[in-house]
Design a protein around this motif. Structure first.
Motif, short mmCIF file in Angstrom:
data_model
loop_
_atom_site.label_atom_id
_atom_site.label_comp_id
_atom_site.label_asym_id
_atom_site.label_seq_id
_atom_site.Cartn_x
_atom_site.Cartn_y
_atom_site.Cartn_z
N LYS A 228 0.98 -1.31 0.01
CA LYS A 228 0.01 -0.04 0.16
C LYS A 228 0.74 1.19 0.23
CE LYS A 228 -3.33 -2.73 2.77
NZ LYS A 228 -4.52 -2.45 3.96
N LYS A 229 2.05 0.91 -0.38
CA LYS A 229 2.92 2.27 -0.56
C LYS A 229 3.38 2.83 -1.90
CE LYS A 229 3.16 3.37 3.89
NZ LYS A 229 2.88 4.56 4.41
N PRO B 244 -3.30 -7.09 -9.50
CA PRO B 244 -1.95 -7.58 -8.99
C PRO B 244 -1.54 -6.94 -7.65
CG PRO B 244 -1.71 -5.61 -10.52
CD PRO B 244 -3.13 -6.02 -10.63
N ARG B 245 -0.44 -7.53 -7.12
CA ARG B 245 -0.15 -6.88 -5.73
C ARG B 245 0.72 -5.63 -6.02
NH1 ARG B 245 0.71 -10.12 -1.37
NH2 ARG B 245 1.37 -8.31 -0.23
N MET B 246 1.40 -5.63 -6.83
CA MET B 246 2.61 -4.44 -7.31
C MET B 246 2.37 -3.95 -8.66
SD MET B 246 6.52 -5.20 -7.15
CE MET B 246 7.75 -3.76 -8.00
N GLN C 193 -4.34 2.73 -6.52
CA GLN C 193 -3.43 2.26 -5.32
C GLN C 193 -4.40 1.98 -4.23
OE1 GLN C 193 -1.82 4.62 -3.19
NE2 GLN C 193 -0.84 3.05 -1.86
N GLU C 194 -5.13 3.21 -3.87
CA GLU C 194 -5.81 3.00 -2.76
C GLU C 194 -7.09 1.98 -2.74
OE1 GLU C 194 -7.45 7.08 -2.34
OE2 GLU C 194 -5.02 7.63 -1.60
N LYS C 195 -7.65 1.92 -3.94
CA LYS C 195 -8.91 0.96 -4.27
C LYS C 195 -8.32 -0.32 -4.04
CE LYS C 195 -12.56 -0.30 -7.58
NZ LYS C 195 -13.32 -0.03 -8.60
N ASN C 196 -7.19 -0.89 -4.76
CA ASN C 196 -6.74 -2.25 -4.89
C ASN C 196 -5.62 -2.56 -4.15
OD1 ASN C 196 -8.49 -2.58 -7.11
ND2 ASN C 196 -7.26 -1.59 -8.40
#
Length: 326
Positions: free
Chosen positions: A32-33, A172-174, A200-203
């Motif tokens: 999450k960064k 994806p995770r990244m 980014q915030e949603k997933n």
């Protein structure tokens, strides 16, 4: 951590010598960064990112050392067949130039559907529904029309939104975003940055964001890794970096750009010289010939990383500070 990179080295072997494009890079990216990888053109940012998913052309390129631990798996040690399950599926990539990243002879819908069908193992009808929904999520007002369009029929901003939709299509995770706003005007650029932040915030994405634009860094990043001549030379949170850059190169970069806010005015200072030839790197610190604060030690020995509070800097100027702290 989503990914931990240790001692990554990617060299290009040519008839006239070895180009050390990435030479011992270390960084980590938590969930999450957003980590911004910044520096002048030719510093190794894009090669670093492409090395993680092993998209370096071989030959002449070769990853000669290092590890990239993604959720407990070393991507650099995986067989090619297994790595394909990570590309696009667990790691999405937004390339710098959408016109070269998109195939001009296939419709947009077919290009996005391909990854969903392969990794999601669903049929074409269901995949089409997913793609139209994705195109709507990235702010495209006529997703059905864009689904049936070819890349050349879309604007630059629309093509970049398509690439973002493609990159996140398999959840994806990244996400690796390689200068995704470079060729866009400032208004479209702001929309794309907001879109990436929203996705980014949603997933719950971890994003490696590559750029040379500190305005973009200030707007989107949580942490920053500054690269020079194939190495990371400073690592800090975005607030720490903008409040007090430590490395002379980072300071010079900050002094060479306009103020971050519209009301901020200052005299801009060009950095003397240019990025050194990676075929013939100078001894010691690669920045010493351009640095107004260089010590004699800088010319003979490459500095290690020194800790300065919660951050790291690769510069001999912090030797005394490090010794006194120890």
């Amino acid at each position: 951590m989503v990914i931990e990179v240790r001692n990554l080295k990617t060299y290009f072997f040519s008839e006239i010598g070895i180009i050390k494009a990435v030479d011992g890079v270390d960084f980590s990216l938590p969930p999450k960064k957003i980590l911004a990888l910044v520096g002048e053109s030719g510093c190794g940012k894009s090669v670093t990112a492409l090395s993680l998913v092993r998209l370096i052309p071989i030959p002449p390129g070769k990853i000669i050392d290092g590890e990239a631990w993604f959720c407990g798996v070393n991507l650099l040690a995986l067989p090619e067949e297994q790595l394909r399950d990570f590309r696009g599926n667990k790691i999405g990539v937004v390339f710098q130039d959408p016109m070269s990243a998109l195939n001009p002879v296939f419709k947009i819908g077919d290009q996005i559907s391909e990854g969903i069908i392969r990794h999601g193992k669903i049929g074409k009808t269901q995949a089409k529904e997913c793609v139209i929904d994705l195109l709507s999520q990235v702010g495209i007002s006529s997703p059905q029309r864009v689904y049936e369009s070819y890349p050349h029929q879309l604007s630059g901003g629309m093509r970049q939104r398509v690439l973002i939709a493609m990159a996140v299509s398999c959840q994806p995770r990244m996400l690796i975003a390689d200068e995704p706003t470079t060729a866009l005007d400032v208004t479209v650029q702001a929309h794309i940055l907001r879109l990436l932040k929203d996705m980014q915030e949603k997933n719950n994405l971890a994003i490696l964001f590559i750029t040379h634009d500190f305005r973009v860094v200030a707007e989107i990043a949580d942490d920053v890794a500054v690269m020079y001549a194939g190495k990371v030379i400073e690592y800090a949170s975005v607030n720490e970096l903008f409040n007090s850059p430590l490395h002379p190169y980072t300071q010079a970069l900050m002094n060479s750009i306009p103020g971050i806010s519209a009301s901020e005015t200052k005299n801009l200072k060009a950095i003397p010289g240019s990025v050194p030839n990676l075929l013939d790197l100078p001894s010691g610190c690669a920045f010493h010939s351009r640095c107004s604060r260089a010590l004699s030690l800088c010319r003979s020995e490459d500095p290690p990383f020194f800790r300065s509070g919660s951050r790291s800097v690769k510069c001999w100027l912090y030797l005394k500070e490090n010794m006194s702290a120890g």
